[in-house]
Design a protein around this motif. Structure first.
Motif, PDB file in Angstrom:
ATOM      1  N   TRP A  11      -5.895  78.757 -64.640  1.00  0.00           N
ATOM      2  CA  TRP A  11      -5.626  77.598 -65.491  1.00  0.00           C
ATOM      3  C   TRP A  11      -5.327  78.119 -66.880  1.00  0.00           C
ATOM      4  N   GLY A  12      -4.370  77.487 -67.559  1.00  0.00           N
ATOM      5  CA  GLY A  12      -4.068  77.890 -68.921  1.00  0.00           C
ATOM      6  C   GLY A  12      -3.668  76.702 -69.770  1.00  0.00           C
ATOM      7  N   VAL A  37      -1.873  73.932 -67.464  1.00  0.00           N
ATOM      8  CA  VAL A  37      -1.128  74.256 -66.248  1.00  0.00           C
ATOM      9  C   VAL A  37      -2.011  75.028 -65.282  1.00  0.00           C
ATOM     10  N   LEU A  38      -1.739  74.848 -63.998  1.00  0.00           N
ATOM     11  CA  LEU A  38      -2.358  75.642 -62.943  1.00  0.00           C
ATOM     12  C   LEU A  38      -1.263  76.506 -62.358  1.00  0.00           C
ATOM     13  N   ILE A  39      -1.462  77.809 -62.390  1.00  0.00           N
ATOM     14  CA  ILE A  39      -0.527  78.752 -61.799  1.00  0.00           C
ATOM     15  C   ILE A  39      -1.199  79.319 -60.550  1.00  0.00           C
ATOM     16  N   LYS A  40      -0.549  79.169 -59.423  1.00  0.00           N
ATOM     17  CA  LYS A  40      -1.102  79.630 -58.155  1.00  0.00           C
ATOM     18  C   LYS A  40      -0.969  81.140 -58.018  1.00  0.00           C
ATOM     19  N   PHE A  61      -8.954  82.764 -65.187  1.00  0.00           N
ATOM     20  CA  PHE A  61      -8.612  83.226 -63.844  1.00  0.00           C
ATOM     21  C   PHE A  61      -9.740  82.882 -62.882  1.00  0.00           C
ATOM     22  N   LYS A  62      -9.388  82.555 -61.642  1.00  0.00           N
ATOM     23  CA  LYS A  62     -10.369  82.261 -60.598  1.00  0.00           C
ATOM     24  C   LYS A  62     -10.619  83.520 -59.784  1.00  0.00           C
ATOM     25  N   GLY A  63     -11.002  84.582 -60.477  1.00  0.00           N
ATOM     26  CA  GLY A  63     -11.219  85.876 -59.847  1.00  0.00           C
ATOM     27  C   GLY A  63     -10.763  86.963 -60.796  1.00  0.00           C
TER      28      GLY A  63
END
Length: 76
Positions: A11-12, A37-40, A61-63
Motif C-alpha cells: 500500500w502506498g 494505491v494497492l500494488i499487487k 509492504f506486506k512482507g
C-alpha cells in the motif's frame, strides 16, 4: 523508477507532491494526498514524481521489501 516488480503487495500514498503510478499498459494514475494505491506483488509497474513539489510517499509492504528489474535482452 523504471519498470519493476515486488514479490509482495504494498500500500502506498503520497504525503507531498503528485505520485504517478504507471502500469504495464502505460496507463498513468496520479495520486495526491487524498488517495492511496494497492500494488499487487508481481505486477510490473513504474513510478515517477509529477511535481511541482518533491514527492514524499509512505509505503507499507506486506512482507519483505524488495525490487526486481526485468532483464533487458541484447539485440546482438
Amino acid at each position: 523508477i523504471p519498470a519493476h516488480t515486488h514479490s509482495v503487495d504494498y500500500w502506498g500514498f503520497a504525503i507531498q507532491g503528485k505520485w504517478a503510478h504507471i502500469d504495464r499498459n502505460n496507463r498513468v494514475v496520479v495520486t495526491g494526498q487524498d488517495a492511496y494505491v494497492l500494488i499487487k506483488g508481481g505486477e510490473l509497474h513504474a513510478d515517477k514524481c509529477m511535481g511541482p513539489e518533491v514527492c514524499i510517499n509512505i509505503i507499507q509492504f506486506k512482507g519483505p521489501r524488495d525490487i526486481q528489474f526485468p532483464q533487458v535482452r541484447s539485440s546482438r
